[in-house]
Design an enzyme around this catalytic site. Structure first.
Site, PDB file in Angstrom:
ATOM      1  N   LYS A  22     -14.664  29.786  45.961  1.00  0.00           N
ATOM      2  CA  LYS A  22     -15.377  30.338  44.791  1.00  0.00           C
ATOM      3  C   LYS A  22     -15.055  29.532  43.540  1.00  0.00           C
ATOM      4  O   LYS A  22     -15.948  29.137  42.794  1.00  0.00           O
ATOM      5  CB  LYS A  22     -14.960  31.795  44.564  1.00  0.00           C
ATOM      6  CG  LYS A  22     -15.406  32.352  43.230  1.00  0.00           C
ATOM      7  CD  LYS A  22     -14.985  33.786  43.031  1.00  0.00           C
ATOM      8  CE  LYS A  22     -13.671  33.990  42.329  1.00  0.00           C
ATOM      9  NZ  LYS A  22     -13.666  33.676  40.881  1.00  0.00           N
ATOM     10  N   ASN A  23     -13.775  29.270  43.329  1.00  0.00           N
ATOM     11  CA  ASN A  23     -13.390  28.629  42.066  1.00  0.00           C
ATOM     12  C   ASN A  23     -13.752  27.142  42.032  1.00  0.00           C
ATOM     13  O   ASN A  23     -13.727  26.528  40.964  1.00  0.00           O
ATOM     14  CB  ASN A  23     -11.891  28.820  41.807  1.00  0.00           C
ATOM     15  CG  ASN A  23     -11.575  30.255  41.415  1.00  0.00           C
ATOM     16  OD1 ASN A  23     -12.475  31.065  41.221  1.00  0.00           O
ATOM     17  ND2 ASN A  23     -10.298  30.563  41.309  1.00  0.00           N
ATOM     18  N   ARG A  94     -16.500  35.555  33.635  1.00  0.00           N
ATOM     19  CA  ARG A  94     -15.849  34.654  32.691  1.00  0.00           C
ATOM     20  C   ARG A  94     -16.231  33.190  32.957  1.00  0.00           C
ATOM     21  O   ARG A  94     -16.356  32.383  32.040  1.00  0.00           O
ATOM     22  CB  ARG A  94     -14.329  34.815  32.797  1.00  0.00           C
ATOM     23  CG  ARG A  94     -13.586  33.815  31.928  1.00  0.00           C
ATOM     24  CD  ARG A  94     -12.094  34.037  31.947  1.00  0.00           C
ATOM     25  NE  ARG A  94     -11.379  32.896  31.439  1.00  0.00           N
ATOM     26  CZ  ARG A  94     -11.140  32.653  30.157  1.00  0.00           C
ATOM     27  NH1 ARG A  94     -11.567  33.482  29.245  1.00  0.00           N
ATOM     28  NH2 ARG A  94     -10.487  31.572  29.781  1.00  0.00           N
ATOM     29  N   CYS A 118     -12.497  39.315  35.242  1.00  0.00           N
ATOM     30  CA  CYS A 118     -11.362  40.192  35.526  1.00  0.00           C
ATOM     31  C   CYS A 118     -10.657  40.560  34.224  1.00  0.00           C
ATOM     32  O   CYS A 118     -10.474  39.724  33.351  1.00  0.00           O
ATOM     33  CB  CYS A 118     -10.372  39.490  36.436  1.00  0.00           C
ATOM     34  SG  CYS A 118     -10.955  39.301  38.110  1.00  0.00           S
ATOM     35  N   ARG A 123      -7.205  35.963  27.860  1.00  0.00           N
ATOM     36  CA  ARG A 123      -8.101  34.936  28.389  1.00  0.00           C
ATOM     37  C   ARG A 123      -9.003  34.309  27.323  1.00  0.00           C
ATOM     38  O   ARG A 123     -10.230  34.342  27.414  1.00  0.00           O
ATOM     39  CB  ARG A 123      -8.932  35.494  29.543  1.00  0.00           C
ATOM     40  CG  ARG A 123      -8.066  36.187  30.558  1.00  0.00           C
ATOM     41  CD  ARG A 123      -8.794  36.473  31.830  1.00  0.00           C
ATOM     42  NE  ARG A 123      -8.893  35.298  32.677  1.00  0.00           N
ATOM     43  CZ  ARG A 123      -9.468  35.285  33.860  1.00  0.00           C
ATOM     44  NH1 ARG A 123     -10.011  36.371  34.334  1.00  0.00           N
ATOM     45  NH2 ARG A 123      -9.515  34.188  34.575  1.00  0.00           N
ATOM     46  N   ASP A 310      -3.301  33.991  41.536  1.00  0.00           N
ATOM     47  CA  ASP A 310      -4.279  34.749  42.323  1.00  0.00           C
ATOM     48  C   ASP A 310      -3.687  35.289  43.631  1.00  0.00           C
ATOM     49  O   ASP A 310      -4.290  36.147  44.274  1.00  0.00           O
ATOM     50  CB  ASP A 310      -5.519  33.890  42.630  1.00  0.00           C
ATOM     51  CG  ASP A 310      -6.397  33.709  41.401  1.00  0.00           C
ATOM     52  OD1 ASP A 310      -6.140  34.368  40.374  1.00  0.00           O
ATOM     53  OD2 ASP A 310      -7.346  32.902  41.466  1.00  0.00           O
ATOM     54  N   VAL A 332       1.483  33.233  34.282  1.00  0.00           N
ATOM     55  CA  VAL A 332       0.175  32.649  33.926  1.00  0.00           C
ATOM     56  C   VAL A 332      -0.656  33.611  33.070  1.00  0.00           C
ATOM     57  O   VAL A 332      -1.201  33.211  32.040  1.00  0.00           O
ATOM     58  CB  VAL A 332      -0.595  32.202  35.191  1.00  0.00           C
ATOM     59  CG1 VAL A 332      -1.963  31.654  34.816  1.00  0.00           C
ATOM     60  CG2 VAL A 332       0.211  31.163  35.964  1.00  0.00           C
ATOM     61  N   ARG A 402     -17.031  40.048  44.450  1.00  0.00           N
ATOM     62  CA  ARG A 402     -17.161  38.879  43.573  1.00  0.00           C
ATOM     63  C   ARG A 402     -16.534  37.645  44.202  1.00  0.00           C
ATOM     64  O   ARG A 402     -16.936  36.523  43.889  1.00  0.00           O
ATOM     65  CB  ARG A 402     -16.450  39.129  42.233  1.00  0.00           C
ATOM     66  CG  ARG A 402     -17.199  39.997  41.266  1.00  0.00           C
ATOM     67  CD  ARG A 402     -16.491  40.015  39.922  1.00  0.00           C
ATOM     68  NE  ARG A 402     -16.014  38.692  39.581  1.00  0.00           N
ATOM     69  CZ  ARG A 402     -14.835  38.428  39.015  1.00  0.00           C
ATOM     70  NH1 ARG A 402     -14.019  39.396  38.700  1.00  0.00           N
ATOM     71  NH2 ARG A 402     -14.481  37.191  38.754  1.00  0.00           N
TER      72      ARG A 402
HETATM   73  C1  UD1 Z   1      -9.099  30.098  36.781  1.00  0.00           C
HETATM   74  C2  UD1 Z   1      -9.549  30.811  38.016  1.00  0.00           C
HETATM   75  C3  UD1 Z   1      -8.783  32.115  38.226  1.00  0.00           C
HETATM   76  C4  UD1 Z   1      -7.276  31.850  38.158  1.00  0.00           C
HETATM   77  C5  UD1 Z   1      -6.903  31.052  36.923  1.00  0.00           C
HETATM   78  C6  UD1 Z   1      -5.442  30.632  36.907  1.00  0.00           C
HETATM   79  C7  UD1 Z   1     -11.887  30.131  38.172  1.00  0.00           C
HETATM   80  C8  UD1 Z   1     -13.314  30.522  38.090  1.00  0.00           C
HETATM   81  N1  UD1 Z   1     -10.979  31.102  37.927  1.00  0.00           N
HETATM   82  O1  UD1 Z   1      -9.421  30.960  35.684  1.00  0.00           O
HETATM   83  O2  UD1 Z   1      -9.122  32.657  39.488  1.00  0.00           O
HETATM   84  O3  UD1 Z   1      -6.590  33.096  38.141  1.00  0.00           O
HETATM   85  O4  UD1 Z   1      -7.701  29.855  36.850  1.00  0.00           O
HETATM   86  O5  UD1 Z   1      -5.128  29.920  38.049  1.00  0.00           O
HETATM   87  O6  UD1 Z   1     -11.552  29.013  38.484  1.00  0.00           O
HETATM   88  N2  UD1 Z   1      -5.581  30.341  28.273  1.00  0.00           N
HETATM   89  C9  UD1 Z   1      -5.364  30.240  26.917  1.00  0.00           C
HETATM   90  N3  UD1 Z   1      -6.291  29.577  26.170  1.00  0.00           N
HETATM   91  C10 UD1 Z   1      -7.399  29.012  26.693  1.00  0.00           C
HETATM   92  C11 UD1 Z   1      -7.612  29.102  28.091  1.00  0.00           C
HETATM   93  C12 UD1 Z   1      -6.678  29.781  28.850  1.00  0.00           C
HETATM   94  O7  UD1 Z   1      -4.382  30.753  26.413  1.00  0.00           O
HETATM   95  O8  UD1 Z   1      -8.194  28.435  25.957  1.00  0.00           O
HETATM   96  C13 UD1 Z   1      -4.608  31.088  29.076  1.00  0.00           C
HETATM   97  C14 UD1 Z   1      -5.259  32.328  29.669  1.00  0.00           C
HETATM   98  O9  UD1 Z   1      -5.230  33.401  28.763  1.00  0.00           O
HETATM   99  C15 UD1 Z   1      -4.390  32.571  30.868  1.00  0.00           C
HETATM  100  C16 UD1 Z   1      -3.979  31.154  31.306  1.00  0.00           C
HETATM  101  O10 UD1 Z   1      -4.225  30.326  30.192  1.00  0.00           O
HETATM  102  O11 UD1 Z   1      -3.248  33.295  30.493  1.00  0.00           O
HETATM  103  C17 UD1 Z   1      -4.721  30.632  32.510  1.00  0.00           C
HETATM  104  O12 UD1 Z   1      -6.082  30.562  32.232  1.00  0.00           O
HETATM  105  P1  UD1 Z   1      -7.062  29.475  32.882  1.00  0.00           P
HETATM  106  O13 UD1 Z   1      -6.254  28.465  33.627  1.00  0.00           O
HETATM  107  O14 UD1 Z   1      -7.976  28.996  31.811  1.00  0.00           O
HETATM  108  O15 UD1 Z   1      -7.854  30.362  33.915  1.00  0.00           O
HETATM  109  P2  UD1 Z   1      -9.403  30.380  34.192  1.00  0.00           P
HETATM  110  O16 UD1 Z   1      -9.964  29.006  34.176  1.00  0.00           O
HETATM  111  O17 UD1 Z   1     -10.048  31.433  33.368  1.00  0.00           O
END
Ligand code: UD1
Length: 423
Positions: A22-23, A94, A118, A123, A310, A332, A402
């Site tokens: 999925k990701n 998201r 989620c 985030r 995850d 994370v 999902r």
């Molecule tokens: C992706 C995955 C999700 C997984 C996550 C972490 C997809 C579609 N989803 O989510 O399943 O749980 O990686 O492995 O690929 N953060 C900030 N600022 C930002 C962006 C992120 O502080 O601008 C923080 C977030 O709040 C969170 C952490 O970084 O605490 C990880 O987020 P991120 O790696 O961006 O996750 P996603 O890409 O949303």
């Protein structure tokens, strides 16, 4: 609303084939906006998030031909592309933010309401925007205060970007934006997840020049044009990890096909510490939880190649019944223990304090009415239901839909007692 009824099941046995990731597929689908030519994506899992991404791309003007029975999607973005992503789609997922970089390149603007998905922590998207600003993108600060990303740029120019945290989404958006920016972009402290590598290999097939994906430094030389290609998505490592835990928790023995053991080194190491025997064969990975008693271990979630966040809740299901106490540290996301309340309803007696959860272990769990609080937590409570007395009724399973393709069917084929009821 649909529910799962799960009953105590014997040891799971047999084989299961892992679906496409999925990701990995979501950013790849977003990247198809970068060319007017047709892209064909194969091994696409039949998931709600994929449906939402298809609708989103369609609403932006791409022609999407979805055949999820055959696990295939073809996308051709040759018409006029709109820059505003509809809020009712974005709020459902998201990952909608992933179209940001491609929209800017195609239309010079992108308007996206800050997304849902989620409910795990804040985030934010400031890292995505930090990277884009470095490439010359303007972000309307007043709109941003209202939760709307309104970004524009006549042209994007390569630059050096340091990510304060290796965000997966930010890395993907910046790679896409830089792929057709003028000049070279160097992304430091980039996320190293296998899904990033899959996105880069898709883009490179399209004609992009991306080096270093899978490491902390990614170098992207912008090109003028990208072409349509065909691509097989990598297997879903989180689905594979969830099935590994299903064998361990039920003291079963299953063969997992279409799984890349290298993508799951941390999970494999931790399962071995718990007493699970794991053998990599030509056919797949054999996970055997029947040989030894399951004992406790501590885990700390980290960006890849650390233990995946995850897998935190599915693993916590296992630790609830393992012999002895365990500690889980979630680094994370700041709010990813919502499933603890559900486990405790079943008798797990877990306590949390900030980023830490203390799991006493050795519990005899009782079936209860529980909620899938997010996608992975939903799978985790199903696993718990497999070893709890009586019936576990899992509601809000749209979260599971999902991200897990045919979850109940795959578990049933291994001998699990799980039924879906539509209400
Ligand atoms: C992706 C995955 C999700 C997984 C996550 C972490 C997809 C579609 N989803 O989510 O399943 O749980 O990686 O492995 O690929 N953060 C900030 N600022 C930002 C962006 C992120 O502080 O601008 C923080 C977030 O709040 C969170 C952490 O970084 O605490 C990880 O987020 P991120 O790696 O961006 O996750 P996603 O890409 O949303």
């Amino acid at each position: 609303m649909a529910k799962f009824l799960v009953q105590r099941s014997g040891p799971l046995k047999g084989e299961v084939t892992i679906s496409g990731s999925k990701n990995a597929v979501l950013p790849i689908m977003a990247a198809t906006l970068l060319t007017e030519e047709e892209c064909i994506i194969k091994d696409v899992p039949a998931l709600r998030d994929v449906d939402v991404m298809c609708e989103l791309l369609g609403s932006l003007g791409a022609k999407v031909d979805k055949n999820l029975d055959e696990n295939m999607v073809s996308i051709r973005a040759d018409g006029e592309i709109r820059w505003e992503a509809p809020f009712d789609l974005v709020k459902m997922m998201r990952a909608s933010i992933l179209v940001l970089g491609a929209l800017l390149l195609r239309t010079g603007r992108a308007v996206i309401h800050l997304p849902g998905g989620c409910a795990i922590g804040e985030r934010p998207v400031e890292l995505h925007l930090k990277g884009l600003r470095a490439l010359g993108v303007r972000v309307d600060e007043e709109q941003l205060k209202k939760g709307i990303v309104d970004a524009s740029a006549e042209k994007l120019t390569g630059s050096t970007v340091y990510l304060d945290f290796p965000s997966v989404g930010a890395t993907e958006v910046i790679i896409m934006a830089a792929s057709m920016a003028e000049g070279t972009t160097v992304l430091e402290n980039a996320a190293q997840e296998p899904e990033i590598v899959d996105l880069a290999s898709f883009l490179n097939k399209m004609g992009a020049r991306i080096k270093g994906a899978g490491t902390g430094t990614i170098k992207i030389e912008g090109v003028e044009k990208l072409k349509g290609v065909s691509h097989h998505v990598i297997p879903d490592r989180i689905e594979a990890g969830t099935f590994m835990v299903s064998a361990a928790i039920t003291k079963g023995r299953i063969l997992i096909k279409n799984m890349v053991p290298n993508h799951l080194k941390a999970v494999i190491a931790k399962l071995k510490e718990c007493g699970v025997e794991i053998e990599v064969t030509d056919e797949g990975v054999i996970v055997d939880g029947s040989k030894n008693p399951i004992v406790s271990t501590d885990i700390k979630t980290l960006p890849y190649p650390g233990f995946p966040t995850d897998m935190q809740s599915p693993f916590m299901a296992l630790l609830s019944v393992a012999k002895g106490p365990s500690i889980v540290i979630e680094t994370v996301f700041e709010n990813r223990f919502m499933h603890v309340g559900e486990f405790n309803r079943m008798g797990a007696n877990i306590k949390t304090e900030g980023k830490c959860a203390i799991i006493p272990g050795s519990k005899h769990l009782q079936g209860a009415q529980v909620v899938a609080t997010d996608l992975r937590a939903g799978a985790a409570v199903v696993l718990t239901g497999l070893v709890a007395d009586g019936t576990t009724e899992v509601s809000q399973i749209y979260h599971i839909d999902r991200g897990y393709e045919h979850f109940a069917e795959k578990l049933r084929a291994l001998g699990a007692n799980i039924m879906r009821i539509e209400e």
